[in-house]
Design an enzyme around this catalytic site. Sequence first.
Site, PDB file in Angstrom:
ATOM      1  CE1 TYR A 162      44.620  42.685  45.004  1.00  0.00           C
ATOM      2  CE2 TYR A 162      44.464  40.472  45.851  1.00  0.00           C
ATOM      3  CZ  TYR A 162      44.019  41.547  45.283  1.00  0.00           C
ATOM      4  OH  TYR A 162      42.637  41.645  45.101  1.00  0.00           O
ATOM      5  CB  ALA A 278      33.355  47.408  41.292  1.00  0.00           C
ATOM      6  CB  THR A 315      40.694  43.361  39.144  1.00  0.00           C
ATOM      7  OG1 THR A 315      40.627  44.790  39.257  1.00  0.00           O
ATOM      8  CG2 THR A 315      41.445  43.286  37.537  1.00  0.00           C
ATOM      9  CD  GLU A 316      40.307  43.749  45.290  1.00  0.00           C
ATOM     10  OE1 GLU A 316      39.391  44.293  45.921  1.00  0.00           O
ATOM     11  OE2 GLU A 316      41.521  43.873  45.384  1.00  0.00           O
ATOM     12  CB  THR A 317      33.253  42.012  42.137  1.00  0.00           C
ATOM     13  OG1 THR A 317      32.007  42.490  42.610  1.00  0.00           O
ATOM     14  CG2 THR A 317      33.291  40.759  41.364  1.00  0.00           C
TER      15      THR A 317
END
Length: 378
Positions: A162, A278, A315-317
């Site tokens: 990040y 998501a 990119t995030e789950t």
Amino acid sequence: MLFKSFVTFTVLANALAAPLAHQHHQHKEEKRAVHVVTTTNVVVVTIGNGDQTTTFAAPSVAAESSVSVSVNTEPPQNHPTTTQDVASASTYPSSTDGSAASSSAAASSSSQAGSEPSGGVGSGGAKGITYSPYSDNGGCKSESQIASEIAQLSGFDVIRLYGVDCSQVEAVLKAKTSSQKIFAGIFDVSSITSGIESLAEAVKSCGSWDDIYTVSIGNELVNAGSATPSQIKAYVEEGRKALKAAGYTGPVVSVDTFIAVINNPDLCDYSDYMAVNAHAFFDGHVVAENSGAWVLQQIQRVWTACGGKKNVLITETGWPSRGDSNGVAVPSKSNQQAAISSIKSSCGASAILFTAFNDLWKADGPYNAEKYWGIYSN
């Protein structure tokens, strides 16, 4: 659009999607919970990619849909989505050629328009996984600890970072395998150029730009109410200019939530492909084992909102292993495993899992679950 599996969804023809709620994860200098809603209608779309096609019921954004963003300290109210009406997914081969989701669609952002870097899925079962360099007390992990933890993630082709603090880029470049790449991030948009200078120095000293899968400028800024789409455009343009000057020619994106993109389709014009976060857990009406179908539906919704011009990467789950229940979404290690398995099966090639290890440096957050999303933590 890149799919690991090609899936047929059936949705009630007259179903109307109710408003969605999405919350974002805390990262350094970020402590707010956000509620964003939209109204959608269901249409049937068939897309193709090479010699395979995907048919799905994709919610289309109504023309009169408007953005509603409110920043508050309370968990958002949860509403059901059409995911409950989606039948079980089944994979199937197809020789039908189609081009609706082709990455050759023109876009204004750069020569990388619409395209996500090529690559498959390693033994980890998904495109990649996120990684945090912070110790339990919020300090920086040692280089040796980072090396030990990255070694556990060798099954993933992509490691998402990040920021550039804590010498994390250098440490991960040294620790990763030669075939792995880094999804790099410039988290602090108040100092984009200096952040990119730090990234470039790390790459020069410990690797090459070939080790960088994508560079993200900002994370969930529109969802947080911290930036407007026009500001995102300026941030990405500044980042792209600085990256080009540093010798980087790969994709540049700005990550936001799926619902922020659906509510603000202008965002589709600024990134080289759509990078969205998501989490089915925050929906509150999706059980863990249905996470994959839910995530795939959000991929399809974003693709539709962008007019079929941009590939979509989640990119995030993930799913928390501890915390309080959110409707039918129950945190537990077994449910986390079920959710991750479902995501890998339905859309692993288009998903970066969240996250490698628990983030005990964070506040408890909504549902007291914010610390406990680590897939490789006990």
